[in-house]
Structures are given as structure tokens and as C-alpha cells.
Design an enzyme around this catalytic site. Structure first.
Site, PDB file in Angstrom:
ATOM      1  N   ALA A  79      92.638  35.619 -36.388  1.00  0.00           N
ATOM      2  CA  ALA A  79      91.417  35.548 -35.588  1.00  0.00           C
ATOM      3  C   ALA A  79      91.108  34.117 -35.161  1.00  0.00           C
ATOM      4  CB  ALA A  79      90.245  36.103 -36.391  1.00  0.00           C
ATOM      5  N   LYS A  80      91.772  33.153 -35.801  1.00  0.00           N
ATOM      6  CA  LYS A  80      91.626  31.739 -35.431  1.00  0.00           C
ATOM      7  C   LYS A  80      90.169  31.336 -35.298  1.00  0.00           C
ATOM      8  CE  LYS A  80      96.313  31.501 -33.644  1.00  0.00           C
ATOM      9  NZ  LYS A  80      96.756  32.919 -33.732  1.00  0.00           N
ATOM     10  N   ARG A  81      89.376  31.670 -36.329  1.00  0.00           N
ATOM     11  CA  ARG A  81      87.965  31.323 -36.338  1.00  0.00           C
ATOM     12  C   ARG A  81      87.762  29.888 -36.828  1.00  0.00           C
ATOM     13  NH1 ARG A  81      88.227  35.594 -33.775  1.00  0.00           N
ATOM     14  NH2 ARG A  81      86.839  37.346 -34.100  1.00  0.00           N
TER      15      ARG A  81
END
Lengths: 273, 273
Positions: free
Chosen positions: A95-97
Site C-alpha cells: 500500500a506504500k503508506r
């Protein structure tokens, strides 16, 4: 899932394959479209067929979010299904948050508290307080972007700072003050080849999540030669190369075949240890 | 919404306030909890009360995702309500996305195609091909992280590269090859004060989205002194300082009062132009 449990699975099953569930409704076999939840139906078939050949699954959130609420329901069902049917598989939410502390804490609660996945990919740009909220969950992992598989990795990640360190090296070094090799991994693209030597100088023992084998052109042999640790230290991901290998009614069997091929290559690599 | 339309709203309403909808179910007034969708009920009341004093709303995705499918439904309803009832307000999805090209394209489709917001915050770490898919939608904006408001901004963003440019300056400069001041803004934290002078040397005309006034301690006067352009060039965000200013049944009126105070300060700043 802790590191010991993950490496046990790797050596028991002789594979360090992660299957990327980048499930796109426009790419799944047409006979599934009549299903109530075609994305989940596709994922379930792929998971059932590939589970013997991999140790991890990585659903890519973009693909689920793009289908709106229905897509997020498919994500939730997929995670639930893997946890119930294959409890020894490691689940990565890609999700590359990453945001200011109070916001990262919300994301951590979502992915580790609600969805209860094992790991989440996180972007490092905002620094320490954007990452540490994810490190407070026992048995959960942050997988921090270091050197990505795409062309854009050359825009900033490879640029040297005044002290000689390139940005990705600074991320590797600095982030080791926040977590350790028991709760933090790094994303390093397979397309980066010999750069794995440089990565291992700065992060000799951390697990690396390696996308870019297959559709993106990275070499498994090169990744292993320069990136493997004594306990493997690699999760190599393939998404499109496996899940879209077939497009007919036998798509799952074709995916299993591709996963088995990668597993066989991985078995050879593991035998060198 | 294009730049001309946005600046028209700013000068007509004498405000460049963005209200951040960081709506946390654990912080909203208890009398709303009986509602079918308390998060939407809260947002609707806040939007109705603050609309005269602001030109933009910024829902922070983390807060909606953390409530699962129900939360995403509240997000969708909130965006729909603003678009229908206040069509001249600019809507920013604060999601800090960014991934390899095909994945960023999915995120772009989600936020610009499905939810149809005006702008999305994007993280720059993965470089050009992670950002450009968002720039292909007419009238839509990328708001790229440059110099954030949190303490972690010092970990990498402020570090000088060998050529003397700091990472945030390199992001500002390099990204201007991908988009222009008609489809790209930058996030610069209000807590960075005089750094706005340095920002304006590299990005003299781009709009800046400025979080960090209020709860995080940034000064509006300083931001305006060093960051304002001839057509304003600023969207200053306040989230917690407005939406949680009151906690009783009159919470919306209290929020309106806080928004009105900021609007009055902004009117003074705009009068200096």
C-alpha cells in the site's frame, strides 16, 4: 509472523516466492465475471493453486481501491481466506503508506489491527515519525521502500548526498535506528541487479522484498548471488508473470505451473547455502 | 477545477483556507454516534458550517480506511455531498499515494475517475513514472510532497545532495519537468517558516498546500510573508484546530467560528497583495 517462522517455511517448502495479487477486473478470465465477486473468485483460485510453491502473498491495494467499496470487500475476503486456509503464508499489504505520526498510526490500526496482515509497505520520504507507528505491533513488519524496481528510482533514490551516501543508502542506514531485522524489511527491485551488493553492505541481515522478476525483467540468479543471506533473507515477488500467465478456464493451473517453475529455481538457489 | 477557477474563488471569498476532514469516530460528539453514518453526519455538519469561510476540503484517507468499508462509504458520501452542495469547493484526497507506473495509473483512476476529486497528494520517492500517471487527467492536480510539517522531514528531505541541492529542492526542481503550475502543487508544512523563501526560489509560481497551522504550531503570517504569490498561491489547511474545536452539540458552530477567524486573518493577508 516472526522471522523464525518465516524462514522455517522457506526452508521447509524450498521457496521464497511471494505471489503478487495485482488483480485487475479487466484482465481476469471472462468466465469468472458472472461470479458475485469475480476478484475474490480469481484470487481464491490463484491462492489454492499456488500455495504449495510460495510462502507469501502480496495484494496490491491500488487494484482493490480502484474497484471502490466492492474492491475493498474483495481485498478483505482475500486476506481472510488466506489466513483461514493457509495460516502459514505471510501476507503483505502493498500500500506504500506513510504520513505524519497520528495519520500513520491510523493506517497501522487499519492494516495490522483490522485487516491483520503480517506486513505493510511504507514510503520513507516523511522520515521517522511516519514509520515508527507501524513498528509497535508485535509480530508485524514494516517493509520500507529503499531502491525500487522502476525507472523513476533513478530520479532521487540513486542521487548521492554530500556525505557520499545515496538516498537509498541513507534510508537503509537511518531506518535501522527505528526498527531492526526482526520487524523491518526493505523493498529492493530485482531490476537493480548488482546494486544488491551495495544494499548488503548497509543492510547485511534484513529481509528484502524483491519485486521486478518477470514482467519487469529482473534476474532471480543475480538477486540471489548478491542479495541472499544465510537464512535466505529474500522474498521474491512475481505478480503479472504468474497470475496472468493463462487467460482461459485453466488459468489457475497455468499460474501454478509458473509458480512451480520459480519455486524450482529457488530450490536450486537455496541448495547453495 | 483549474487554477483560474480556484483563484477566483479565493479572491471572491477572501480566503485560502482548506478544512481538513481528519474525521475520527473516537473524537466526534457523542450525540452523533446514534446516526447510521456518524462520520458522514459529522462531515456534513462541518461542511455546511464552514463552507462560507473556506475554498477547499481535504479528507485524509487514513481516517476513512481505518473504519473499513463503512469508512470508505463515508468518504464517498462526503465527496459526493461536497460536489453536489458546494460545487465551487476544491476537493483534495489526502492519500499520499505513489507506486510504479501501472499501479499509480490504478490509483489515478480511483481518485480522479471514480471519486472525481480535484487533487490527490502524492509521495515523490519513486520518481517520474510514479507521478506522471496522475497528470493525464484534465483539470486534476497532483499535490506532491516536498517539505512536510513533521519532525521526520529532517531525516531525508533537508539533507543536501552532493550538488548542494537539498532533497526537497531536488523534488521541486525535477518534478517541474513532469508537470507545471497548472496541474501540480506542492505540500510544504507551515512549521517550516522561513523555508518558504527557499521554496519560492525553486518554485516561484506553484500553489502550495500548507498543513501544520494550528495543532502543529505553524504561523500563518510567516507562511504568507514568505510563501504568497501574486495570485495567492497558497491553500492553508487546518484540520484538528477547526473540526474538533468544539465537542458538544454546537460543534459545527464552534468549527465555523474557528474557520471564520482564520478567514479573517487570510483576508488581511490577501489585502496586502
Amino acid at each position: 509472523m516472526n522471522r523464525k517462522e518465516l524462514t522455517e517455511q522457506i526452508f521447509k517448502k524450498k521457496t521464497f516466492l511471494c505471489v503478487g495479487l495485482d488483480t485487475d477486473i479487466s484482465k481476469i478470465p471472462s468466465h469468472l465475471l458472472a461470479d458475485d465477486d469475480p476478484i475474490f473468485a480469481f484470487n481464491k483460485a490463484i491462492v489454492d493453486a499456488t500455495a504449495p510453491y510460495c510462502v507469501a502473498y502480496k495484494p496490491n491495494l491500488a487494484f482493490y481501491e480502484s474497484a471502490g467499496l466492492k474492491g475493498m470487500a474483495s481485498f478483505e475476503k482475500t486476506v481472510g481466506y488466506i489466513k483461514e486456509s493457509y495460516p502459514h503464508h505471510f501476507i503483505i499489504a502493498d500500500a506504500k503508506r506513510g504520513d505524519i505520526g497520528n495519520t500513520s498510526a491510523m493506517y497501522a490500526r487499519t492494516f495490522f489491527g483490522e485487516y491483520d496482515v503480517d506486513a505493510l509497505t511504507v514510503a520513507p520520504y516523511m522520515g521517522e515519525d511516519s514509520v515508527t507507528p507501524f513498528l509497535t505491533y508485535e509480530g508485524k513488519w514494516v517493509i520500507l521502500l529503499a531502491l525500487t524496481s522502476n525507472k523513476g528510482s533513478h530520479d532521487f533514490q540513486m542521487t548521492p548526498f554530500a556525505n557520499g551516501e545515496r538516498l537509498f543508502e541513507s534510508v537503509l542506514k537511518t531506518s535501522q535506528k527505528w526498527g531492526d531485522d526482526q520487524n523491518m524489511m526493505y523493498v529492493v527491485g530485482a531490476t537493480q541487479g548488482r546494486m544488491f551488493e551495495d544494499i548488503r553492505k548497509v543492510a547485511p541481515t534484513h529481509f528484502l522484498l524483491v519485486p521486478g522478476v518477470g514482467a519487469q525483467g529482473g534476474s532471480l540468479q543475480e538477486v540471489c548471488k548478491y542479495g541472499m543471506t544465510k537464512d535466505c533473507g529474500l522474498l521474491v515477488n512475481s505478480s503479472r508473470g504468474i497470475i496472468y500467465a493463462g487467460s482461459g478456464e485453466d488459468f489457475a493451473a497455468t499460474a501454478a505451473e509458473k509458480a512451480r517453475e520459480l519455486q524450482a529455481e529457488m530450490e536450486t538457489e537455496l541448495a547453495r547455502l
